[in-house]
Motif scaffolding. Structure first.
Motif, PDB file in Angstrom:
ATOM      1  N   CYS A  60       0.585  -1.524   0.078  1.00 53.67           N
ATOM      2  CA  CYS A  60       0.192  -0.125   0.191  1.00 53.67           C
ATOM      3  C   CYS A  60       0.860   0.850  -0.194  1.00 53.67           C
ATOM      4  N   LEU A  61       1.650   0.690   0.976  1.00 53.87           N
ATOM      5  CA  LEU A  61       2.928   2.766   0.793  1.00 53.87           C
ATOM      6  C   LEU A  61       3.223   2.367  -0.722  1.00 53.87           C
ATOM      7  N   LYS A  62       3.910   1.483  -1.432  1.00 49.51           N
ATOM      8  CA  LYS A  62       4.942   1.659  -2.456  1.00 49.51           C
ATOM      9  C   LYS A  62       3.586   2.037  -2.718  1.00 49.51           C
ATOM     10  N   GLY A  63       2.853   1.767  -3.272  1.00 46.24           N
ATOM     11  CA  GLY A  63       1.456   2.602  -4.595  1.00 46.24           C
ATOM     12  C   GLY A  63       1.282   4.177  -3.771  1.00 46.24           C
ATOM     13  N   GLY A  64       1.974   4.702  -2.890  1.00 50.29           N
ATOM     14  CA  GLY A  64       1.184   5.844  -2.672  1.00 50.29           C
ATOM     15  C   GLY A  64      -0.117   6.691  -1.444  1.00 50.29           C
ATOM     16  N   GLY A  65      -0.310   4.900  -1.276  1.00 51.10           N
ATOM     17  CA  GLY A  65      -1.771   4.924  -0.956  1.00 51.10           C
ATOM     18  C   GLY A  65      -1.396   5.014   1.095  1.00 51.10           C
ATOM     19  N   ASP A  66      -2.951   5.362   1.566  1.00 53.38           N
ATOM     20  CA  ASP A  66      -2.658   5.295   3.039  1.00 53.38           C
ATOM     21  C   ASP A  66      -3.821   4.229   3.296  1.00 53.38           C
ATOM     22  N   PHE A  67      -3.666   3.295   4.892  1.00 47.12           N
ATOM     23  CA  PHE A  67      -4.336   2.536   5.051  1.00 47.12           C
ATOM     24  C   PHE A  67      -4.704   2.591   6.647  1.00 47.12           C
ATOM     25  N   ILE A  68      -5.475   2.338   7.323  1.00 44.91           N
ATOM     26  CA  ILE A  68      -6.080   1.609   7.963  1.00 44.91           C
ATOM     27  C   ILE A  68      -6.814   0.774   8.016  1.00 44.91           C
ATOM     28  N   ILE A  69      -5.894  -0.703   9.139  1.00 44.95           N
ATOM     29  CA  ILE A  69      -5.842  -1.796   8.563  1.00 44.95           C
ATOM     30  C   ILE A  69      -6.476  -2.563  10.384  1.00 44.95           C
ATOM     31  N   ARG A  70      -7.115  -3.323  10.669  1.00 43.47           N
ATOM     32  CA  ARG A  70      -7.075  -4.205  11.718  1.00 43.47           C
ATOM     33  C   ARG A  70      -6.513  -4.962  12.198  1.00 43.47           C
ATOM     34  N   ILE A  71      -5.718  -5.577  13.386  1.00 43.86           N
ATOM     35  CA  ILE A  71      -4.902  -5.995  12.998  1.00 43.86           C
ATOM     36  C   ILE A  71      -4.959  -7.141  14.371  1.00 43.86           C
ATOM     37  N   LYS A  72      -4.071  -8.764  14.151  1.00 42.12           N
ATOM     38  CA  LYS A  72      -4.469  -8.984  15.425  1.00 42.12           C
ATOM     39  C   LYS A  72      -3.605  -8.886  16.836  1.00 42.12           C
ATOM     40  N   ASN A  73      -3.984  -9.422  18.197  1.00 45.41           N
ATOM     41  CA  ASN A  73      -2.983  -9.320  18.959  1.00 45.41           C
ATOM     42  C   ASN A  73      -1.628  -9.635  19.066  1.00 45.41           C
ATOM     43  N   LYS A  74      -1.138  -9.977  18.339  1.00 42.84           N
ATOM     44  CA  LYS A  74       0.333 -10.586  17.716  1.00 42.84           C
ATOM     45  C   LYS A  74       0.709 -10.524  15.842  1.00 42.84           C
ATOM     46  N   PRO A  75       0.226  -9.485  15.490  1.00 48.00           N
ATOM     47  CA  PRO A  75       0.597  -9.273  14.424  1.00 48.00           C
ATOM     48  C   PRO A  75       2.030  -9.452  13.196  1.00 48.00           C
ATOM     49  N   PHE A  76       3.071  -9.404  14.471  1.00 46.35           N
ATOM     50  CA  PHE A  76       4.355  -8.486  13.697  1.00 46.35           C
ATOM     51  C   PHE A  76       5.078  -7.485  14.533  1.00 46.35           C
ATOM     52  N   ASN A  77       6.502  -7.727  15.047  1.00 50.47           N
ATOM     53  CA  ASN A  77       7.265  -7.361  15.942  1.00 50.47           C
ATOM     54  C   ASN A  77       6.475  -5.593  14.923  1.00 50.47           C
ATOM     55  N   MET A  78       7.073  -4.874  16.770  1.00 48.44           N
ATOM     56  CA  MET A  78       6.851  -3.489  16.623  1.00 48.44           C
ATOM     57  C   MET A  78       7.553  -2.592  17.276  1.00 48.44           C
TER      58      MET A  78
END
Length: 277
Positions: A46-64
């Motif tokens: 999404c970011l590569k295409g120049g867009g923005d996002f609002i995405i719901r995530i799981k409780n352990k989606p990826f490292n932050m």
């Protein structure tokens, strides 16, 4: 979003997973998606295409991580939230290992929503014969999304935008019974593709037509007749003429759906859309 019309359609095989990479993202697009799309691959696309996002995530989606590179644990941060919506700045590592600044926006659910969620988890535990962790049960008490929208848009407003995603579910709800997408008679891969493309072409044609004439509703005519209802009725008659199976028109389910879709009052039909200043 307001006209509920589709701007991209792609027919894939069953083995194709849910990902934003299945869609073309353009500059200034705002993507609102559920947890199935909450991955590093989807956000990066999404970011590569120049867009923005609002995405719901799981409780352990990826490292932050925070600004100092310390790993952020979502349950620990959620415990600090009060009754109001809150946010935290995070960094995630993209597929090329670069740190990408994003935000997590969250709020605690109402007591009623929490009770419903707890019952759902208990049913899933019984059905799957598993036991969810305390962290999983705790995080289900919150609604949280990850977004690339600038901080000038408050967390409360971001979560309000995300609720518009329910309109997409309503589109699918209409697609299944009205054009007959829920029952596919074709058996082979080729015939299934032809059947689905034909049905989707019909559905998208009707959606495009309704989107052009339906928003915003024009109100009432000089004779105090509801022009909005009249437009819906005309659209309904055109839809009937395009239906290949005329027996479907007179079925009880079809007539009930038609009544709910085209005869209900304008206020009730539109009440699920958020109000913007």
């Amino acid at each position: 979003m307001f006209s509920l019309t589709c701007n991209q359609f792609k027919l894939t095989e069953q083995s194709t997973g849910e990902s934003l990479k299945n869609f073309e993202i353009k500059e200034k697009d705002l993507i609102i998606a559920d947890r199935a799309y909450g991955t590093v691959t989807s956000t990066g696309h999404c970011l590569k295409g120049g867009g923005d996002f609002i995405i719901r995530i799981k409780n352990k989606p990826f490292n932050m991580y925070d600004g100092q590179g310390k790993k952020i644990l979502l349950p620990d941060w959620l415990k600090t939230l009060g009754s109001e919506a809150g946010e935290i700045s995070v960094y995630i590592k993209s597929s090329d290992k670069k740190l990408v600044p994003l935000r997590i926006c969250a709020r605690k659910k109402t007591e009623e929503e929490i009770a419903i969620g707890e019952k759902r988890l208990k049913r899933l535990e019984s059905k799957r014969q598993i036991t969810y962790s305390d962290d999983t049960k705790f995080t289900h008490q919150f609604m949280f999304v990850i977004t690339s929208i600038p901080a000038s848009v408050s967390a409360e407003k971001v979560l309000e935008f995300y609720r518009l995603r329910w309109q997409v579910e309503l589109v699918f709800k209409r697609y299944k019974p009205l054009p007959g997408l829920g029952n596919m008679p074709a058996k082979t891969k080729e015939s299934s593709g032809v059947w689905l493309n034909g049905k989707m072409f019909l559905a998208l044609l009707i959606e495009k037509y309704l989107g052009d004439i339906d928003f915003p509703p024009p109100g009432t005519s000089g004779q105090r007749r509801c022009v909005w209802k009249e437009m819906k009725l005309v659209s309904f008659l055109i839809y009937i003429m395009l239906l290949p199976d005329k027996e479907t028109i007179f079925s009880h389910d079809f007539l009930e759906l038609s009544k709910n879709a085209f005869i209900e009052k304008r206020k009730k039909n539109r009440q699920q859309l958020c109000q913007f200043p």
